[in-house]
Design an enzyme around this catalytic site. Structure first.
Site, short mmCIF file in Angstrom:
data_model
loop_
_atom_site.label_atom_id
_atom_site.label_comp_id
_atom_site.label_asym_id
_atom_site.label_seq_id
_atom_site.Cartn_x
_atom_site.Cartn_y
_atom_site.Cartn_z
N GLN A 177 -6.95 28.85 58.21
CA GLN A 177 -8.04 27.91 57.94
C GLN A 177 -8.52 28.00 56.49
OE1 GLN A 177 -9.39 25.34 59.37
NE2 GLN A 177 -8.06 25.53 61.15
N SER A 178 -7.58 28.16 55.57
CA SER A 178 -7.97 28.31 54.16
C SER A 178 -8.47 27.00 53.54
CB SER A 178 -6.77 28.83 53.36
OG SER A 178 -7.05 28.76 51.99
#
Ligand SMILES: Cc1ncc(COP(=O)(O)O)c(C=O)c1O
Length: 333
Positions: free
Chosen positions: A77-78
Site C-alpha cells: 500500500q505504498s
C-alpha cells in the site's frame, strides 16, 4: 530561497503551490494555538501526496542523465510507489516497482487489491514482488541490474524517493509556507519515515524560516534510523546546494508510531476520526493520522502558546484508507 531551489530543473508535474488554510474547528476543539493545514495531499497527479514534490525534481534529474525506465518501490500500500507510477505514466516512461511483502500484516484481502495497489496497476506500473528487508534499496538495485542485463538503462528512485534531489524538491514546501503566511509559524509538524520529507523541511527552515521549529514524528518505530537517514540526506543535499546544515537541529519525536510501521493505534485512530468529523479532512492511519496525533499530544502538553501559528503538513495517504476494513478504523459500529 526560491532562487536557490529554482536553480534545479523540475518536471512541473506537481500542482503547486498547495493550499494552506486554518483548521478552525480543530483549533477551537483543542483550545490551543491556531492550527493550519498545508495540503500536500493535493499535489494533484495520481491523487496526490508529498512524494510528488520530491519526484518533480528527482525524476527530472534522472531523466536528464539519460535513463529510459525507472525503478522504485514500497510496501503493497505504498503511497510513494503509487505517485512514482503516476509520474512515470505522465512522463511516458516505463515504471518498475518492487512490492515488498511482509512488512505490514494485511488486515484483509482489500490490502492487496484496493487503494494504492489498485492505482499503481491503473497507472501501468510493472510490479516485482519482493520479501521485505531492512535495506529495501538493495531490492531496487537487483531489479535495475536485471533490466540492465535486458538492455535497458534504468534509474532508481530510492525507497520513499528520499534522495538528496528529492529532499531539495521538498524544501519548496517551506518556500511556499513563507509566501503564504503573514508571519512565520512557531512550528511545522509532519510524519517522518524514509527521511526525505524531514530533510527537505529542515533544510528549508534553516535556509528561509529560521524562527520555525520543524518537528517530525517517527512513524516507522525506528527513530534512530530515521534520524540517521535524515542527517545523511541533508549532508548530501547540502553538497549540491552549497550549504552546510546543522544536523544537530534535526527534531524527530518518537512515541506516535505505535507498535510498528503501518499498525494503527488508538490515538492515531482518534486523530483520524477527529480530522474527519471536525474538518472533513481525510487522514490515513499509517502516516498523517499518526503525525496529527503527535501534534495533538504537543498541544495537550502545553508546548505551544495560544497565540502561536502551527502548521500541520498533510502529507497525503488518503488512497490507503480504502485498503482497510471499516472496523479496523473504528468506523461503522
Ligand atoms: C502519506 C505519507 N506521509 C508521510 C510520509 C513520510 O515521508 P518520508 O518517507 O519522506 O519520511 C510518507 C512516505 O511514504 C507518506 O506516504
Amino acid at each position: 530561497m526560491r532562487g536557490i531551489l529554482d536553480a534545479f530543473p523540475r518536471m512541473g508535474i506537481a500542482h503547486l503551490p498547495t493550499p494552506l488554510h486554518p483548521l478552525n474547528n480543530l483549533s477551537q476543539h483543542l483550545g490551543g494555538p491556531r492550527i493550519w493545514v498545508k495540503r500536500d495531499d493535493l499535489t494533484g497527479l495520481g491523487t496526490g501526496g508529498n512524494k510528488l514534490r520530491k519526484i518533480d525534481y528527482a525524476l527530472r534529474d534522472v531523466l536528464d542523465a539519460g535513463a529510459d525506465c525507472v525503478v522504485s518501490g514500497g510496501v503493497v500500500q505504498s503511497n510513494s510507489a503509487r505517485q512514482v507510477a503516476a509520474a512515470c505514466a505522465a512522463a511516458g516512461i516505463p515504471c518498475h516497482l518492487a512490492v515488498f511483502e511482509g512488512r505490514v500484516e494485511a488486515g484483509s484481502e482489500r490490502y492487496y487489491t484496493s487503494g494504492n495497489a489498485l492505482l499503481s496497476d491503473l497507472f501501468g506500473a510493472t510490479k516485482h514482488p519482493m520479501p521485505w528487508s531492512s535495506d529495501p534499496n538493495q531490492a531496487l538495485k537487483t531489479i535495475a541490474s536485471r533490466l540492465r542485463a535486458d538492455g535497458f538503462d534504468p534509474a532508481i528512485l530510492p525507497y520513499g524517493v528520499s534522495s538528496p534531489m528529492g529532499a531539495i524538491g521538498y524544501a519548496t514546501l517551506i518556500a511556499e509556507i513563507g509566501e503564504q503566511m503573514d508571519r512565520a509559524p512557531a512550528a511545522i509538524i509532519f510524519a517522518s519515515g524514509s527521511g526525505g520529507t524531514h530533510a527537505g523541511i529542515a533544510m528549508g527552515c534553516q535556509i528561509g524560516l529560521q524562527q520555525t521549529q520543524a518537528i517530525g514524528f517517527d512513524i516507522d518505530a525506528q527513530p534512530d534510523r530515521v534520524r540517521q537517514d535524515t542527517a545523511a540526506i541533508m549532508l548530501a543535499a547540502g553538497k549540491r546546494l552549497g550549504w552546510i546544515f546543522d544536523l544537530d537541529a534535526i527534531d524527530l519525536r518518537s512515541g506516535m508510531a505505535g507498535p510498528s510501521y503501518g499498525v494503527p493505534h488508538e490515538k492515531c485512530l482518534e486523530a483520524m476520526r477527529l480530522a474527519g468529523r471536525l474538518e472533513g479532512l481525510v487522514l490515513d492511519p499509517t502516516y498523517s493520522a499518526k503525525s496529527l496525533a503527535g501534534l495533538i499530544s504537543l498541544v495537550m502538553d502545553g508546548t505551544f502558546d495560544k497565540a502561536d501559528d502551527i502548521v500541520f503538513v498533510h502529507t497525503g495517504g488518503d488512497a490507503a484508507i480504502f485498503a482497510y476494513e471499516p472496523s479496523q478504523l473504528g468506523l461503522m459500529g
